[in-house]
Write a protein that holds these residues in place. Structure first.
Motif, PDB file in Angstrom:
ATOM      1  N   SER A 125       0.845  -1.193   0.000  1.00 30.84           N
ATOM      2  CA  SER A 125       0.000   0.000   0.000  1.00 30.84           C
ATOM      3  C   SER A 125       0.883   1.247   0.000  1.00 30.84           C
ATOM      4  O   SER A 125       2.101   1.141  -0.197  1.00 30.84           O
ATOM      5  N   VAL A 128      -2.688   7.112   0.687  1.00 29.34           N
ATOM      6  CA  VAL A 128      -4.013   6.982   1.315  1.00 29.34           C
ATOM      7  C   VAL A 128      -4.287   8.109   2.329  1.00 29.34           C
ATOM      8  O   VAL A 128      -5.430   8.377   2.651  1.00 29.34           O
ATOM      9  N   LYS A 146      -5.461   1.726  -3.944  1.00 29.85           N
ATOM     10  CA  LYS A 146      -4.768   1.301  -2.707  1.00 29.85           C
ATOM     11  C   LYS A 146      -5.740   1.326  -1.527  1.00 29.85           C
ATOM     12  O   LYS A 146      -5.757   0.407  -0.701  1.00 29.85           O
ATOM     13  N   GLN A 147      -6.574   2.379  -1.463  1.00 28.83           N
ATOM     14  CA  GLN A 147      -7.564   2.448  -0.371  1.00 28.83           C
ATOM     15  C   GLN A 147      -8.548   1.283  -0.477  1.00 28.83           C
ATOM     16  O   GLN A 147      -8.829   0.599   0.511  1.00 28.83           O
ATOM     17  N   ARG A 180       2.308   0.568   4.174  1.00 31.81           N
ATOM     18  CA  ARG A 180       2.115   1.850   3.479  1.00 31.81           C
ATOM     19  C   ARG A 180       3.470   2.515   3.278  1.00 31.81           C
ATOM     20  O   ARG A 180       4.059   3.070   4.216  1.00 31.81           O
ATOM     21  N   ALA A 206      -9.409   9.758  -1.983  1.00 24.98           N
ATOM     22  CA  ALA A 206      -8.201   9.580  -2.795  1.00 24.98           C
ATOM     23  C   ALA A 206      -8.072  10.703  -3.827  1.00 24.98           C
ATOM     24  O   ALA A 206      -9.060  11.140  -4.404  1.00 24.98           O
ATOM     25  N   GLU A 266      -7.056  -2.097   0.412  1.00 25.20           N
ATOM     26  CA  GLU A 266      -7.001  -2.346   1.864  1.00 25.20           C
ATOM     27  C   GLU A 266      -8.380  -2.753   2.385  1.00 25.20           C
ATOM     28  O   GLU A 266      -8.493  -3.639   3.241  1.00 25.20           O
ATOM     29  N   ILE A 268      -8.075   8.423   6.773  1.00 26.85           N
ATOM     30  CA  ILE A 268      -7.863   8.272   5.332  1.00 26.85           C
ATOM     31  C   ILE A 268      -8.649   9.379   4.633  1.00 26.85           C
ATOM     32  O   ILE A 268      -9.783   9.652   4.996  1.00 26.85           O
ATOM     33  N   GLY A 316      -4.489   6.091  -6.217  1.00 23.49           N
ATOM     34  CA  GLY A 316      -4.597   6.130  -4.760  1.00 23.49           C
ATOM     35  C   GLY A 316      -5.843   5.398  -4.292  1.00 23.49           C
ATOM     36  O   GLY A 316      -5.824   4.700  -3.276  1.00 23.49           O
ATOM     37  N   ASN A 317      -6.915   5.552  -5.058  1.00 19.84           N
ATOM     38  CA  ASN A 317      -8.159   4.882  -4.696  1.00 19.84           C
ATOM     39  C   ASN A 317      -8.003   3.367  -4.744  1.00 19.84           C
ATOM     40  O   ASN A 317      -8.571   2.650  -3.916  1.00 19.84           O
TER      41      ASN A 317
END
Ligand code: UFG
Length: 340
Positions: free
Chosen positions: A125, A129, A155-156, A178, A147, A159, A144, A152-153
């Motif tokens: 990650s 975030v 990665k969010q 991260r 994004a 998770e 958080i 980036g989204n």
């Protein structure tokens, strides 16, 4: 018997360094990569460093049927999932490509892990975030933010997908790492970052300027509210980062981790773009042709990690300083220049 770790994206930048450290720690490593943003010859670099060539599958993980071959052939004890696209600008231009690739591959990996009773996952990650956090340094509890890019989204959402999957299962455990800004290369200069085309990131661009392939480095923004007006980041040596992955795998396999854990991986030190340029010049004796230009849209002003959770609960600490990051990066660039 040796435990086997599947490294997705294992011919890439962070992946290849992690394969080296896993092998050094006594793991059997299986690499899968579609080579869309890396070259197979990083395996030769790994072999030269460790005297062991990992088993390699050139497979696109979006193809679940082909990917299942890896799990039916090897008893995989843990997976480190690096494989993903990572260019912020490209993700804005082509979001579906990013969602399909970054999330599609994760879904397939999770399904295959379930099917083949593999219980341990390390997920790649990013500090992206957090967006621009209100308080620095950034702890893992920092809220958080929405994004700033489809990348980036992914990665969010990645998770979240892992968290939901863990909640629905009594077997899977996972650690999300991260990363702050990984730079540098292996001490041997035999593996490193290999961006395709004109690089977006600071150090790969800078290396090409010093190597004579590009004319001038643009420093994006000189009017930020920082000590010298340029953006501040937490740069972390890729070998330190790679070692954190080995520790995360150990922790999962030893059943010492909680079901789901998140760690920031950085040094805790923030350096400006001008700090980095100055340190590169001191470390290498080279001069960088640079110019301060307008800000780059989407850049956060400053971000650096609170590393206490990683130090205390992962048992990991970054060891290398900025000078070492930049001199090893330059050694790798010189290796590339000799080869071309
Ligand atoms: N920069 C320049 N000139 C360049 C390239 C970058 O001045 O040619 C500056 C940027 O403005 C920024 C710093 O150098 O201040 C670092 O930029 P990078 O592009 O190297 O890294 P970022 O911090 O923008 O991006 C990194 C990762 C992304 C991740 C993001 C989260 O590369 O994957 O952190 O903040 F999403």
């Amino acid at each position: 018997m040796k435990k086997t770790v599947l490294v997705t994206g294992g011919t890439g930048y962070i992946g290849s360094h992690t394969v080296v450290e896993l092998q050094a720690a006594g793991y059997e490593v299986v690499v899968v990569d579609d080579l869309s943003n890396s070259k197979e010859n990083s395996l030769a670099g790994i072999q030269e460093i460790t005297s062991t060539k990992p088993r390699f599958y050139k497979i696109d993980l979006k193809n679940k049927e082909l990917s299942s071959e890896i799990f039916s052939t090897h008893k995989i004890d843990a997976v480190i999932h690096f494989a993903a696209f990572k260019a912020v600008g490209e993700s804005v231009a082509n979001p579906l490509h990013y969602y399909q690739n970054n999330l599609g591959t994760l879904l397939n990996i999770l399904e295959l892990m379930k099917q083949y009773d593999c219980e341990n996952l390390v997920f790649s990650s990013s500090c992206t975030v957090y967006g621009q956090p209100e308080k620095l340094p950034v702890t893992e509890d920092t809220p958080i933010q929405p994004a700033a890019s489809p990348y980036g989204n992914t990665k969010q959402i990645g998770e979240e997908i892992i968290r939901d999957t863990i909640n629905s299962s009594d077997k899977l455990s996972s650690i999300s790492l991260r990363y702050f800004n990984p730079i540098g290369a292996h001490d041997s200069g035999l593996i490193g970052e290999l961006p395709q085309g004109v690089p977006n990131n600071l150090v790969p661009y800078l290396l090409k300027v010093v190597g004579g392939e590009l004319e001038q480095l643009s420093v994006f923004g000189g009017d930020y509210n920082t000590k010298d007006g340029t953006c501040v980041r937490d740069y972390i040596h890729v070998v330190d980062l790679a070692k954190a992955h080995v520790i995360a795998v150990d922790k999962l396999l030893d059943k010492k981790s909680k079901r789901y854990e998140v760690f920031n991986l950085g040094t805790g030190e923030g350096y400006s773009v001008l700090d980095l340029i100055k340190t590169f010049q001191e470390a290498t004796g080279e001069t960088i042709n640079y110019k301060i230009v307008d800000r780059r849209p989407g850049d956060v002003e400053q971000i650096f990690a609170d590393t206490r959770n990683a130090n205390d609960n992962l048992g990991w600490k970054a060891e290398r300083d900025l000078k070492n990051m930049l001199s090893t990066a330059w050694k790798w660039q010189q290796h590339l220049m000799r080869k071309s």
